[in-house]
Scaffold this motif. Sequence first.
Motif, PDB file in Angstrom:
ATOM      1  N   GLY A 126      28.456  30.889  45.017  1.00 13.06           N
ATOM      2  CA  GLY A 126      29.594  31.623  44.467  1.00 13.06           C
ATOM      3  C   GLY A 126      29.191  32.929  43.811  1.00 13.06           C
ATOM      4  O   GLY A 126      28.024  33.331  43.832  1.00 13.06           O
ATOM      5  N   ASN A 127      30.171  33.596  43.218  1.00 12.54           N
ATOM      6  CA  ASN A 127      29.968  34.889  42.553  1.00 12.54           C
ATOM      7  C   ASN A 127      29.397  34.639  41.157  1.00 12.54           C
ATOM      8  O   ASN A 127      30.138  34.318  40.226  1.00 12.54           O
ATOM      9  N   ILE A 128      28.083  34.802  41.008  1.00  9.90           N
ATOM     10  CA  ILE A 128      27.415  34.471  39.755  1.00  9.90           C
ATOM     11  C   ILE A 128      27.854  35.405  38.633  1.00  9.90           C
ATOM     12  O   ILE A 128      28.053  34.977  37.493  1.00  9.90           O
ATOM     13  N   ARG A 257      44.554  33.876  46.790  1.00 10.07           N
ATOM     14  CA  ARG A 257      43.870  34.478  47.935  1.00 10.07           C
ATOM     15  C   ARG A 257      42.536  35.109  47.526  1.00 10.07           C
ATOM     16  O   ARG A 257      42.173  36.201  47.977  1.00 10.07           O
ATOM     17  N   GLN A 258      41.826  34.410  46.671  1.00  9.16           N
ATOM     18  CA  GLN A 258      40.514  34.891  46.268  1.00  9.16           C
ATOM     19  C   GLN A 258      39.511  34.694  47.400  1.00  9.16           C
ATOM     20  O   GLN A 258      39.634  33.781  48.210  1.00  9.16           O
ATOM     21  N   GLU A 259      38.507  35.563  47.445  1.00  7.84           N
ATOM     22  CA  GLU A 259      37.400  35.351  48.368  1.00  7.84           C
ATOM     23  C   GLU A 259      36.702  34.042  48.007  1.00  7.84           C
ATOM     24  O   GLU A 259      36.735  33.604  46.861  1.00  7.84           O
ATOM     25  N   ARG A 260      36.043  33.441  48.981  1.00 11.36           N
ATOM     26  CA  ARG A 260      35.430  32.132  48.753  1.00 11.36           C
ATOM     27  C   ARG A 260      34.445  32.157  47.584  1.00 11.36           C
ATOM     28  O   ARG A 260      34.429  31.237  46.762  1.00 11.36           O
ATOM     29  N   ARG A 261      33.623  33.208  47.484  1.00  8.43           N
ATOM     30  CA  ARG A 261      32.641  33.301  46.407  1.00  8.43           C
ATOM     31  C   ARG A 261      33.335  33.338  45.046  1.00  8.43           C
ATOM     32  O   ARG A 261      32.893  32.724  44.082  1.00  8.43           O
ATOM     33  N   PHE A 266      35.721  30.505  40.116  1.00 10.60           N
ATOM     34  CA  PHE A 266      36.940  30.079  39.426  1.00 10.60           C
ATOM     35  C   PHE A 266      36.945  28.563  39.248  1.00 10.60           C
ATOM     36  O   PHE A 266      37.351  28.049  38.194  1.00 10.60           O
ATOM     37  N   LEU A 267      36.484  27.841  40.262  1.00 13.83           N
ATOM     38  CA  LEU A 267      36.452  26.377  40.198  1.00 13.83           C
ATOM     39  C   LEU A 267      35.582  25.894  39.039  1.00 13.83           C
ATOM     40  O   LEU A 267      36.038  25.106  38.197  1.00 13.83           O
ATOM     41  N   PHE A 268      34.328  26.346  38.996  1.00 10.20           N
ATOM     42  CA  PHE A 268      33.426  25.854  37.960  1.00 10.20           C
ATOM     43  C   PHE A 268      33.779  26.425  36.584  1.00 10.20           C
ATOM     44  O   PHE A 268      33.603  25.754  35.564  1.00 10.20           O
TER      45      PHE A 268
END
Length: 319
Positions: A126-128, A257-261, A266-268
């Motif tokens: 993901g996006n660190i 519609r966020q990018e997967r990263r 967002f999930l964590f």
Amino acid sequence: MRLRIPLLSDPMIVMLLVATALAVVFPATGQWQGIAQDVSSAAIFLLFLVNGMRIARGEIAQGLANWRFFLPLFLWVFGMMPLIGLGLSGLADTVLPPLVALGFLYLGTLPSTVQSAASYTSLAGGNIALSVVGAALLNIAGVFVTAPLFAAFAGSEAADLGSDAIVRIGVMLVLPFAIGQAVQKGVRGCLNARKGAVAWLDRVVIGIAVYVAFSGAVEQGLGTRFGLGEWSALVALVCLFLALASGGAWLVGILLRQERRDRIAFLFGGAQKSVAIGAPLAAILFPVEAAGFVIAPLLLYHLLQLVIAAPLARRLSQG
């Protein structure tokens, strides 16, 4: 090669288990309770002083500029999660002691973790950067938001945010953080060079707060008020909370519609909860005889979020 992360390899889990076990076997009672509370208060002050020193003001400004990610994350963590906690608190009140049931609402109002959210975001691909800055912003906001938010939702004397509590939050959390921000230019580099020692400071302070809280709960008969049925209900409700938090955060990322990263970050950031804020703040908001009951859902949630985070991150890294 498969990545294996044994549960007891996490020093924070070990610290929480040791603190809880010590409270059960050697609870701080009588005059030692007052001494333990004073030590905990001093340690909490030191922890938030160091936090103020190590969170760069530039990171805060950077996070505020990316409002399309952080505003929904803020609304999820401090809006929807407290509502989930409120609903589960009402459900828990039918099978668990009232203070433990109240703990689900308290859990819902807390910010997310910093270190583990960033670590598992990285593991999942993901996006660190978003994860680190987002968790830092949420923790700063949590110092100011969690207590009044909890009081507003609880609507009872147990959650009354009186002047004493406000002063204690200001003196023990806000003041040291502000001092740390003011002096960070000369010391931040030194702290960054000693990240291992700073991480152990986090763990020790949290361990002390948990020990004091559970000492009070043990003195109030924690062992006699919890049978197999109550423990089973507590575990089931915490698992339900974690499932709703994780599934909901992932769904919000899809709807935005966020990018997967970014969705992984967002999930964590949206599903994990911070014991680093929760345990010290509970020591301020609740009497020592109540705090151990209130933070019981938080400690179990923290344990379970680490149990599922590694396999979930590995699954996400595979696309």
